[in-house]
Design an enzyme around this catalytic site. Structure first.
Site, PDB file in Angstrom:
ATOM      1  N   ASN A   7      57.978  45.049  49.061  1.00 39.56           N
ATOM      2  CA  ASN A   7      56.900  45.471  48.175  1.00 39.56           C
ATOM      3  C   ASN A   7      55.727  45.815  49.085  1.00 39.56           C
ATOM      4  O   ASN A   7      54.928  44.952  49.462  1.00 39.56           O
ATOM      5  CB  ASN A   7      56.536  44.359  47.193  1.00 39.56           C
ATOM      6  CG  ASN A   7      55.463  44.769  46.197  1.00 39.56           C
ATOM      7  OD1 ASN A   7      54.841  45.822  46.338  1.00 39.56           O
ATOM      8  ND2 ASN A   7      55.223  43.936  45.218  1.00 39.56           N
ATOM      9  N   ARG A  85      60.294  48.483  46.189  1.00 37.62           N
ATOM     10  CA  ARG A  85      59.459  48.754  45.033  1.00 37.62           C
ATOM     11  C   ARG A  85      58.713  50.058  45.289  1.00 37.62           C
ATOM     12  O   ARG A  85      57.976  50.212  46.259  1.00 37.62           O
ATOM     13  CB  ARG A  85      58.451  47.627  44.821  1.00 37.62           C
ATOM     14  CG  ARG A  85      57.541  47.887  43.615  1.00 37.62           C
ATOM     15  CD  ARG A  85      56.183  47.266  43.807  1.00 37.62           C
ATOM     16  NE  ARG A  85      55.311  47.536  42.672  1.00 37.62           N
ATOM     17  CZ  ARG A  85      53.995  47.480  42.733  1.00 37.62           C
ATOM     18  NH1 ARG A  85      53.390  47.204  43.863  1.00 37.62           N
ATOM     19  NH2 ARG A  85      53.272  47.729  41.666  1.00 37.62           N
ATOM     20  N   HIS A 173      53.745  48.107  36.195  1.00 37.78           N
ATOM     21  CA  HIS A 173      54.207  46.717  36.132  1.00 37.78           C
ATOM     22  C   HIS A 173      55.551  46.610  35.409  1.00 37.78           C
ATOM     23  O   HIS A 173      55.912  45.556  34.882  1.00 37.78           O
ATOM     24  CB  HIS A 173      53.190  45.813  35.422  1.00 37.78           C
ATOM     25  CG  HIS A 173      51.952  45.527  36.212  1.00 37.78           C
ATOM     26  ND1 HIS A 173      50.744  45.239  35.610  1.00 37.78           N
ATOM     27  CD2 HIS A 173      51.725  45.507  37.545  1.00 37.78           C
ATOM     28  CE1 HIS A 173      49.819  45.047  36.540  1.00 37.78           C
ATOM     29  NE2 HIS A 173      50.398  45.197  37.715  1.00 37.78           N
ATOM     30  N   ARG A 234      39.347  47.012  38.859  1.00 38.72           N
ATOM     31  CA  ARG A 234      39.527  48.232  38.076  1.00 38.72           C
ATOM     32  C   ARG A 234      38.925  48.070  36.685  1.00 38.72           C
ATOM     33  O   ARG A 234      38.986  47.003  36.092  1.00 38.72           O
ATOM     34  CB  ARG A 234      41.010  48.584  37.955  1.00 38.72           C
ATOM     35  CG  ARG A 234      41.666  48.917  39.273  1.00 38.72           C
ATOM     36  CD  ARG A 234      43.145  49.220  39.080  1.00 38.72           C
ATOM     37  NE  ARG A 234      43.938  48.642  40.149  1.00 38.72           N
ATOM     38  CZ  ARG A 234      45.211  48.292  40.043  1.00 38.72           C
ATOM     39  NH1 ARG A 234      45.835  48.456  38.899  1.00 38.72           N
ATOM     40  NH2 ARG A 234      45.854  47.776  41.063  1.00 38.72           N
ATOM     41  N   GLU A 380      59.043  39.854  40.507  1.00 36.84           N
ATOM     42  CA  GLU A 380      59.347  41.266  40.716  1.00 36.84           C
ATOM     43  C   GLU A 380      60.354  41.469  41.835  1.00 36.84           C
ATOM     44  O   GLU A 380      61.249  42.310  41.724  1.00 36.84           O
ATOM     45  CB  GLU A 380      58.058  42.030  41.012  1.00 36.84           C
ATOM     46  CG  GLU A 380      57.116  42.113  39.818  1.00 36.84           C
ATOM     47  CD  GLU A 380      55.764  42.668  40.184  1.00 36.84           C
ATOM     48  OE1 GLU A 380      55.500  43.838  39.866  1.00 36.84           O
ATOM     49  OE2 GLU A 380      54.960  41.930  40.788  1.00 36.84           O
TER      50      GLU A 380
END
Length: 589
Positions: A7, A85, A173, A234, A380
């Site tokens: 990742n 990923r 996600h 964000r 993940e």
């Protein structure tokens, strides 16, 4: 299978080795967390070992070169596969994809959609191809889970020229939300295809996903990860008119505004810190900016939970994950409080005592709550390892094998009560035509469907009779009736809309109105030949490679005496240029 998972981000690198066959949490996991001033913090986990320190790397690319040494140091001597990923797959990549030159080129072309992430993702891919050229590699896309979102979710109401240029909602996600949904279904003890879930991923990046009976229906993130919830740095949802306002009033360029929305907004913009732990501590001491930041953060998440419950027509469970979702009891409570009207009641003692040791997924709803509340770690990397194994499962998809395709026009499956109401007590339907599925037939009789906008005449009746009436129409039919009809697997009729059926002796109003999800009927012998299993999803391609159409996520249904064929509805047949029957090719799952 020993799978090395990467990742790679713009300022961090996480990697690990997972044994997919035994579903271990990780034979070895490591991460170079953040890069500052030519150094980074590193962390290695192996068994009970948790070792930290500093290493000198100029950037994640340099850190990548340290991975082989780290693996060797912790005794990982053999790697069977590598999974990556990839943050954005655009509209092209709907499933894990084997890495080759063509794949790399296609991912690189998506860089404008994720300019910070894709170059870092590809750097890991390129280095691994050079270090381990003989080991198969798979790209797993963060957006793929959301490609099942319907067009009315993904389409922005903007000029056609913009949409044709690629402006649409994608969602992110996806790997996390998919894992969390599957973990929740395991904990609840029901098939994921039976559940309506709201997955809430709260961390430095944050998003909410409506998982409707196993499929992502909607996600709070849009074309970019800016849309939706308030995040660490964000902004989340902002009126697009802000660009014009800030340009006129402050003289800011588009790039300056975009940079600020990504890096200087969210919790950081509201309270000066992107760390929720910090903000919660300051709020408890009376800091009004921290208090407001928490209220905005929780309100935005709660608003999406309510919206997605309405969009799905109900919710069985909400699931918290991510750093904040897993570790902040107060934030979970703020989001859940006030949702009693939905049947959700939190048990505050259980909420305070959450333990996620051993991959636990504790339920923290109060006794009698109609909606379950779960907390679980996201995984993940483990999900990427699973997806990599699936993609490399040596021909399980039966590539190149041909299947007959049948077009399923609008029809009804009636119960005995429905037959009595429509044709008279004790009436027996006349079997006019035998169907290819053994024991199934079409009746001589026809009925009419009546909706608020219009009628569908001479609708076929298929037998044998069922315990519960089911009505199957196409998307176009739903507009003709004036009813919003959900896509469902056959037999999944909970919370489906009502429609009135008219027959020669009366009418019958019932729920059970669906657009039947595309599926394959097959028997155990053919399933083994094709390399497919009951309950899994495969892709079926119709037509030639250049101009053909691929039907994704086609459900496999194995029955003892079933005739092997694919069933699609009339709208899908029209899109593929099929009149009545055709053949398709089973392609990569």
């Amino acid at each position: 299978m020993q799978t090395l998972v990467f990742n790679a981000g713009s300022s961090s690198l996480k990697f690990g080795v997972f044994s997919v066959a035994t579903e271990t949490h990780g034979v070895f996991r490591g991460s170079y967390e953040r890069f500052r001033d030519g150094e980074c913090e590193y962390r290695f986990l192996h068994g009970e070992t948790d070792e930290r320190g500093m290493a000198s790397f100029d950037n994640p690319g340099e850190a990548l070169k340290g991975v082989p040494g780290a693996l060797k140091r912790f005794g990982v001597n053999a790697i069977d596969a590598i999974g990556h990923r990839i943050v954005h797959g655009g509209a092209k990549f709907s499933s894990p994809t084997l890495v080759n030159d063509e794949t790399v080129e296609a991912i690189e072309a998506l860089t404008p959609l994720a300019p910070l992430h894709i170059p870092a993702n590809l750097k890991a891919v390129e280095l691994c191809r050079s270090l381990w050229p003989d080991i198969p590699q798979v790209a797993v896309f963060d957006t793929a889970f959301h490609l099942s979102n319907p067009a009315f979710v993904t389409t922005y109401a903007v000029p056609a020229r913009w949409r044709e240029a690629g402006l649409r909602r994608y969602g992110f996600h996806g790997t996390s939300h998919k894992y969390v949904a599957e973990r929740a279904a395991d904990e609840i003890g029901r098939p994921l295809s039976d559940l309506q879930l709201v997955s809430i991923h709260l961390g430095n990046g944050a998003s909410v996903c409506a998982v409707n009976r196993g499929h992502s229906m909607d996600s709070s993130m849009g074309m970019t990860p800016l849309e939706g919830l308030v995040m660490g740095t964000r902004s989340g949802d902002v009126d697009p008119g802000a660009f014009g306002f800030l340009s006129r009033e402050l003289g800011l360029s588009v790039q300056e505004i975009e940079d600020a929305l990504y890096d200087q907004s969210g919790l950081k913009g509201l309270a000066g810190s992107s760390d929720m732990r910090d903000i919660e501590d300051r709020a408890a001491e009376g800091d009004p900016q921290a208090q407001l930041a928490i209220e905005i953060y929780a309100y935005r998440a709660k608003k999406y939970v309510g919206a997605y419950a309405a969009a799905m027509g109900g919710v069985d469970a909400i699931v918290f994950t991510g750093g904040i979702g897993e570790n902040s009891p107060s934030m979970r409570r703020r989001i859940c409080d006030g949702l009693a009207f939905m049947g959700l009641q939190l048990d505050h003692d259980r909420n305070m005592a959450v333990s996620l040791t051993g991959q636990a997924a504790p339920q923290i709803q109060a006794y009698g709550s109609r909606v379950r509340v779960l907390v679980t770690e996201t995984a993940e990397q483990r999900m990427i390892a699973r997806e990599t194994a699936t993609a490399l499962a040596g021909g399980r998809s039966g590539g190149g094998l041909r299947l007959p395709i049948a077009v399923s026009a609008r029809h009804v499956h009636l119960s005995l009560d429905a037959v009595d109401a429509l044709f008279g007590k004790g009436y027996v339907l006349n079997q006019a035509t035998a169907l290819r599925q053994p024991g199934h037939w079409a009746a001589k009789e026809r009925v009419t469907l009546v909706g608020p906008k219009g009628r569908l005449e001479r609708v076929a009746i298929l037998g044998p009779l069922r315990q519960r009436t089911q009505i199957e129409v196409s998307r176009t039919d739903s507009f003709a009736l004036g009813i919003e009809v959900p896509v469902r697997d056959s037999g999944k009729l909970e919370a489906t809309p009502q429609v009135t059926i008219e027959g020669p002796s009366g009418s019958f109003t019932t729920d059970g109105l669906i657009i039947a999800a595309r599926h394959i009927h097959t028997n155990p012998v053919d399933a083994k030949r094709l390399g497919i299993e009951d309950g899994e999803y495969v892709d079926v391609r119709v037509g030639d490679p250049d101009r053909g159409l691929t039907f994704g996520r086609t459900l496999v249904r194995v029955g003892d005496n079933a005739f092997t064929e694919v069933h699609i509805d009339t709208d899908e047949a029209n899109a593929a240029g099929i009149d009545v029957v055709a053949t398709g090719e089973l392609v990569q799952i």
